[in-house]
Scaffold this motif. Structure first.
Motif, PDB file in Angstrom:
ATOM      1  N   MET A   1       5.009  59.683 -28.664  1.00  9.32           N
ATOM      2  CA  MET A   1       5.479  58.473 -28.864  1.00  9.32           C
ATOM      3  C   MET A   1       5.291  57.816 -30.101  1.00  9.32           C
ATOM      4  O   MET A   1       4.232  57.683 -30.581  1.00  9.32           O
ATOM      5  N   ARG A   2       6.375  57.215 -30.886  1.00 10.09           N
ATOM      6  CA  ARG A   2       6.110  56.845 -32.309  1.00 10.09           C
ATOM      7  C   ARG A   2       5.720  55.234 -32.044  1.00 10.09           C
ATOM      8  O   ARG A   2       5.326  54.860 -33.362  1.00 10.09           O
ATOM      9  N   LEU A   3       5.875  54.526 -31.290  1.00  7.90           N
ATOM     10  CA  LEU A   3       5.627  53.180 -31.291  1.00  7.90           C
ATOM     11  C   LEU A   3       4.205  53.051 -31.493  1.00  7.90           C
ATOM     12  O   LEU A   3       3.279  53.867 -30.802  1.00  7.90           O
ATOM     13  N   LYS A   4       3.681  51.894 -32.086  1.00  6.89           N
ATOM     14  CA  LYS A   4       2.277  51.581 -32.193  1.00  6.89           C
ATOM     15  C   LYS A   4       1.670  50.485 -31.334  1.00  6.89           C
ATOM     16  O   LYS A   4       2.792  49.973 -30.688  1.00  6.89           O
ATOM     17  N   GLY A   5       0.598  50.098 -31.278  1.00  2.00           N
ATOM     18  CA  GLY A   5       0.018  49.051 -30.377  1.00  2.00           C
ATOM     19  C   GLY A   5      -0.390  49.619 -29.051  1.00  2.00           C
ATOM     20  O   GLY A   5      -0.945  49.025 -28.207  1.00  2.00           O
ATOM     21  N   TYR A   6       0.191  51.036 -28.574  1.00  2.00           N
ATOM     22  CA  TYR A   6       0.008  51.409 -27.314  1.00  2.00           C
ATOM     23  C   TYR A   6      -0.843  52.668 -27.527  1.00  2.00           C
ATOM     24  O   TYR A   6      -0.975  53.085 -28.575  1.00  2.00           O
ATOM     25  N   ALA A   7      -1.781  52.948 -26.428  1.00  8.23           N
ATOM     26  CA  ALA A   7      -2.239  54.178 -26.702  1.00  8.23           C
ATOM     27  C   ALA A   7      -1.444  55.269 -26.220  1.00  8.23           C
ATOM     28  O   ALA A   7      -1.793  56.437 -26.852  1.00  8.23           O
ATOM     29  N   GLY A   8      -0.459  54.950 -25.592  1.00  4.44           N
ATOM     30  CA  GLY A   8       0.580  56.055 -25.419  1.00  4.44           C
ATOM     31  C   GLY A   8       0.404  57.133 -24.271  1.00  4.44           C
ATOM     32  O   GLY A   8       1.220  57.983 -24.258  1.00  4.44           O
ATOM     33  N   ASN A   9      -0.438  56.717 -23.275  1.00  2.00           N
ATOM     34  CA  ASN A   9      -0.425  57.508 -22.214  1.00  2.00           C
ATOM     35  C   ASN A   9      -0.589  56.632 -20.974  1.00  2.00           C
ATOM     36  O   ASN A   9      -0.874  55.654 -20.810  1.00  2.00           O
ATOM     37  N   ILE A  10       0.091  57.387 -19.768  1.00  2.00           N
ATOM     38  CA  ILE A  10      -0.322  56.975 -18.501  1.00  2.00           C
ATOM     39  C   ILE A  10      -0.965  57.702 -17.600  1.00  2.00           C
ATOM     40  O   ILE A  10      -0.910  59.152 -17.872  1.00  2.00           O
ATOM     41  N   LEU A  11      -2.168  57.380 -16.899  1.00  5.75           N
ATOM     42  CA  LEU A  11      -2.967  57.968 -16.230  1.00  5.75           C
ATOM     43  C   LEU A  11      -2.585  57.973 -14.869  1.00  5.75           C
ATOM     44  O   LEU A  11      -2.588  56.993 -14.219  1.00  5.75           O
ATOM     45  N   TRP A  12      -2.168  59.161 -14.145  1.00  3.26           N
ATOM     46  CA  TRP A  12      -1.813  59.364 -12.713  1.00  3.26           C
ATOM     47  C   TRP A  12      -2.823  59.997 -11.835  1.00  3.26           C
ATOM     48  O   TRP A  12      -3.160  60.883 -12.282  1.00  3.26           O
ATOM     49  N   ILE A  13      -3.237  59.331 -10.973  1.00  5.75           N
ATOM     50  CA  ILE A  13      -4.523  59.727 -10.250  1.00  5.75           C
ATOM     51  C   ILE A  13      -3.998  59.859  -8.431  1.00  5.75           C
ATOM     52  O   ILE A  13      -3.286  58.830  -8.032  1.00  5.75           O
ATOM     53  N   ASP A  14      -4.105  60.805  -7.876  1.00  3.78           N
ATOM     54  CA  ASP A  14      -4.000  61.243  -6.588  1.00  3.78           C
ATOM     55  C   ASP A  14      -5.127  61.235  -5.895  1.00  3.78           C
ATOM     56  O   ASP A  14      -5.974  62.196  -5.924  1.00  3.78           O
ATOM     57  N   LEU A  15      -5.671  60.199  -5.066  1.00  4.53           N
ATOM     58  CA  LEU A  15      -7.029  60.208  -4.469  1.00  4.53           C
ATOM     59  C   LEU A  15      -7.046  61.363  -3.445  1.00  4.53           C
ATOM     60  O   LEU A  15      -8.193  61.753  -2.934  1.00  4.53           O
ATOM     61  N   SER A  16      -6.109  61.395  -2.588  1.00  3.16           N
ATOM     62  CA  SER A  16      -6.063  62.292  -1.504  1.00  3.16           C
ATOM     63  C   SER A  16      -6.368  63.783  -1.810  1.00  3.16           C
ATOM     64  O   SER A  16      -7.122  64.355  -1.127  1.00  3.16           O
ATOM     65  N   LYS A  17      -5.978  64.120  -3.163  1.00  4.95           N
ATOM     66  CA  LYS A  17      -6.010  65.354  -3.689  1.00  4.95           C
ATOM     67  C   LYS A  17      -7.210  65.444  -4.880  1.00  4.95           C
ATOM     68  O   LYS A  17      -7.846  66.447  -5.028  1.00  4.95           O
ATOM     69  N   ARG A  18      -7.750  64.268  -5.169  1.00  7.48           N
ATOM     70  CA  ARG A  18      -8.906  64.428  -6.194  1.00  7.48           C
ATOM     71  C   ARG A  18      -8.171  64.953  -7.313  1.00  7.48           C
ATOM     72  O   ARG A  18      -8.820  65.790  -8.010  1.00  7.48           O
ATOM     73  N   GLU A  19      -6.938  64.663  -7.874  1.00 10.97           N
ATOM     74  CA  GLU A  19      -6.349  65.078  -8.835  1.00 10.97           C
ATOM     75  C   GLU A  19      -5.714  63.959  -9.707  1.00 10.97           C
ATOM     76  O   GLU A  19      -5.452  62.929  -9.422  1.00 10.97           O
TER      77      GLU A  19
END
Length: 650
Positions: A1-19
């Protein structure tokens, strides 16, 4: 991602699978929805539908920051959470300040999306890209301070923590999430969503940095920010009022104009308001602090060192808490209010809803709608702090009558029946905050139209409330100033509520604090157009019209979320107290609030059909919400602004 001001990531968490998975933040999402509440609206629209139960594993908890979060942009320490609300069943969101939001960005994430349900209590420990699931059965049952202390003792004091208390564990529908001890993600029951997932806490530590697009230009904007806060025309009210007293300064101001909610909003004036004012609270201040990148320093920690409530230590109480637990209940003992505020924070209870479900019960008892046996033998009296303290504990623990109150006033009134609905003050299921639309008419439109329900933070107008004629003339025209700045007039209020809703959609997406954007009105769309391009590199937002369009897009998407849930124009009403019971005393004596003119103005400016409450097809298409229109058309026949005539055969 070339835009600035952002960390650039989404963290997706599934608690049922602990993944968990780490995925790049899509550039189109940043450009169209900016961040914060915009990201949450887009994600929640796509991740749930009308069949998703708020307390089911499928209902996600979305934690979002904005491009300003973690930078030196003004008052940018905030972040937000969103989910389908357990209290209302519709759009739910809550915001908090402090330092956790920036820490999420420094760990490398703009958004965290949590789905599923852990089979046993768990906490999520985030250390940059290292994600650890910590068995938290030993933490279940602890209050929010004990939980935060325990996690920081195990993992380190440099972690920032958001957690639930016993109220969230027991799925109290208006349970809050507490952040670093004293900041609250309070409204709409986000704590119950965490509790339903067996998620006790999230602790975050980050070591990364945020890069801005044009450092030199960004520095110029920060110099302007410094001037506005120290030497500009709004510096004195910001520093001397909010800085000195914090939000409790509003107690005296609101009482003066007759909109201090008193005795379950029976009236808006109380002759004992001075006893619970910001000035009175100063004697209990232990320390004064700030959120990240904020010069106002409105956050106070209070302590009671002697007497009946000795040992009480808490953040705040803020204006909303002082009203909900004070004038609303006819309690003038400030020490008792401070103690009750501490209990709500420890249990993880939204103070507004807590105060309003209790005042509802007190009025029902006063009117003979519930008996002493119905309330577990309690002798309910206005102003009785001991009874209120016991009710707070009963709500958090779901004991006795507290189990019913934990469902919120809407459900409680349905169960009690008779005329109890008259005293259940809510809009769309969310208990009303510390305003009164009889004394401040635009509040009525704000409450009625807000997607969250009775809401004071998504579109509240202060230009009429405090008479900012110069600002009103600059923004809306000299010819409208008299009506706009008359808080007892309904004229033009629908237009400016819509305008403020669009502006706050941007503010809540960047994310900035309401102080400086709502009060005092230091920043507006033009400032955002100067800030966003050097911060992110999104040059299209140099155009103020594009900034406004993004605000409209986000506001419309949240409203359409509720429409998909089946909640539309029929929900845009106020409790009868405000529309049929004239204010009995004070400066607004004799006033009621009429919605029709304001709603017509609001719908006209919004590009929605007044009769059906539905958006015009063209409105959604103009805002690049074609995908929303397509899905809504499965449930509704969307009206068209321009009817296309069929060609005739000759």
């Amino acid at each position: 991602m070339r835009l600035k001001g952002y960390a650039g990531n989404i963290l997706w968490i599934d608690l049922s699978k602990r993944e968990y998975r780490i995925k790049p933040l899509p550039e189109y999402m940043a450009k169209a929805y900016i961040g914060g509440t915009g990201f949450a609206a887009y994600l929640l629209w796509n991740l749930v539908d009308e069949t998703t139960h708020p307390l089911s594993p499928e209902n996600p908890l979305i934690i979002a920051t904005g491009p300003a979060t973690g930078t030196l942009a003004p008052s940018s320490g905030r972040f937000m959470v969103a989910s389908k609300s357990p209290l209302t069943g519709i759009w739910g969101e809550s915001h908090a300040g402090g330092f956790l939001g920036p820490e999420i960005k420094y760990a490398g994430f703009d958004v965290i999306v949590i789905r599923g349900r852990s089979p046993n209590p768990i906490s999520i420990i985030i250390d940059d890209f290292s994600i650890h699931f910590y068995d938290s059965r030993n933490l279940w049952g602890l209050n929010t301070v004990e939980t935060t202390d325990e996690l920081r003792s195990i993992f380190g004091k440099d972690y920032h923590v958001m957690c639930i208390g016993p109220a969230g564990e027991k799925l109290v529908k208006f349970a809050s999430i507490m952040v670093d001890y004293y900041r609250a993600l309070g409204r709409s029951g986000m704590g119950a969503v965490m509790g339903s997932k067996n998620l006790k806490a999230i602790a975050v530590r980050g070591s990364k940095s945020i890069e801005v697009y044009d450092p030199e230009k960004f520095t110029e904007i920060m110099e302007d920010f410094l001037w506005r806060n120290t030497k500009g025309p709004w510096a004195l009210p910001a520093q001397m009022s909010l800085g000195k007293y914090g939000t409790p300064n509003l107690v005296s101001i609101m009482n003066t104009i007759g909109r201090l909610p008193t005795k379950n909003h029976w009236t808006g004036y109380w002759d004992r308001a001075d006893e619970i004012s910001g000035e009175a609270l100063l004697k209990y201040r232990k320390s004064r602090g700030s959120c990240f990148s904020c010069m106002i320093m409105c956050k106070h920690v209070t302590e009671i060192r002697k007497g009946k409530y000795a040992g009480t230590l808490t953040g705040g109480p803020e204006y909303e808490a002082i009203v909900a637990l004070g004038s609303n209940l006819l309690i003038s003992n400030l020490e008792a209010i401070i103690h009750m505020n501490m209990l709500c924070n420890l249990y993880g209870l939204d103070v507004i809803s807590t105060g309003k479900v209790i005042s509802f019960l007190l009025e029902c008892y006063e009117k003979g709608l519930v008996s002493r046996d119905d309330v577990n033998g309690l002798d309910l009296k206005w102003g009785d702090e001991e009874v209120v303290i016991e009710l707070i504990r009963m709500i958090a623990e779901r004991r006795g009558i507290g189990n019913l109150l934990a469902e919120g006033v809407r459900i409680a009134a349905q169960v009690i029946g008779k005329d109890s609905w008259r005293y259940a003050l809510h809009v769309k299921g969310l208990e009303v905050p510390a305003q009164d639309p009889r004394a401040h008419k635009s509040v009525g439109c704000t409450w009625a139209t807000s997607p969250r329900g009775a809401d004071h933070l998504r579109s509240l107008v202060t230009l009429d409330e405090l008479g900012y004629r110069g600002v009103a003339a600059e923004r809306y025209g000299e010819d409208k100033v008299d009506e706009i700045c008359d808080r007892l007039s309904e004229k033009y209020k629908g237009y400016i509520v819509k305008d403020q809703e669009d502006f706050f959609a941007i503010v809540d997406s960047i994310i900035m604090c309401k102080y400086g954007t709502m009060w005092p009105p230091m920043y507006y769309f033009d400032f955002i157009a100067k800030l966003l391009p050097p911060l992110t590199g999104m040059h299209e937002y140099r155009d103020v019209a594009k900034v406004k369009e993004a605000g409209e897009r986000i506001a419309n998407l949240k409203r359409c979320f509720n429409l998909r849930e089946g909640v539309g124009k029929e929900s845009e009403i106020l409790p009868e107290r405000f529309i049929k019971e004239p204010m009995p005393s004070g400066p607004a004596k004799g006033q009621i609030c009429s919605l029709e003119l304001m709603l017509r103005e609001y719908y006209e400016s919004r590009g929605w059909d007044y009769e059906s409450g539905l958006p015009y097809q063209e409105t959604l298409e103009k805002l690049k919400l074609d995908y929303v229109a397509k899905e809504l058309s499965r449930k509704y026949k969307l009206p068209r602004l321009y009817r296309v005539r069929k060609p005739q055969n000759h």
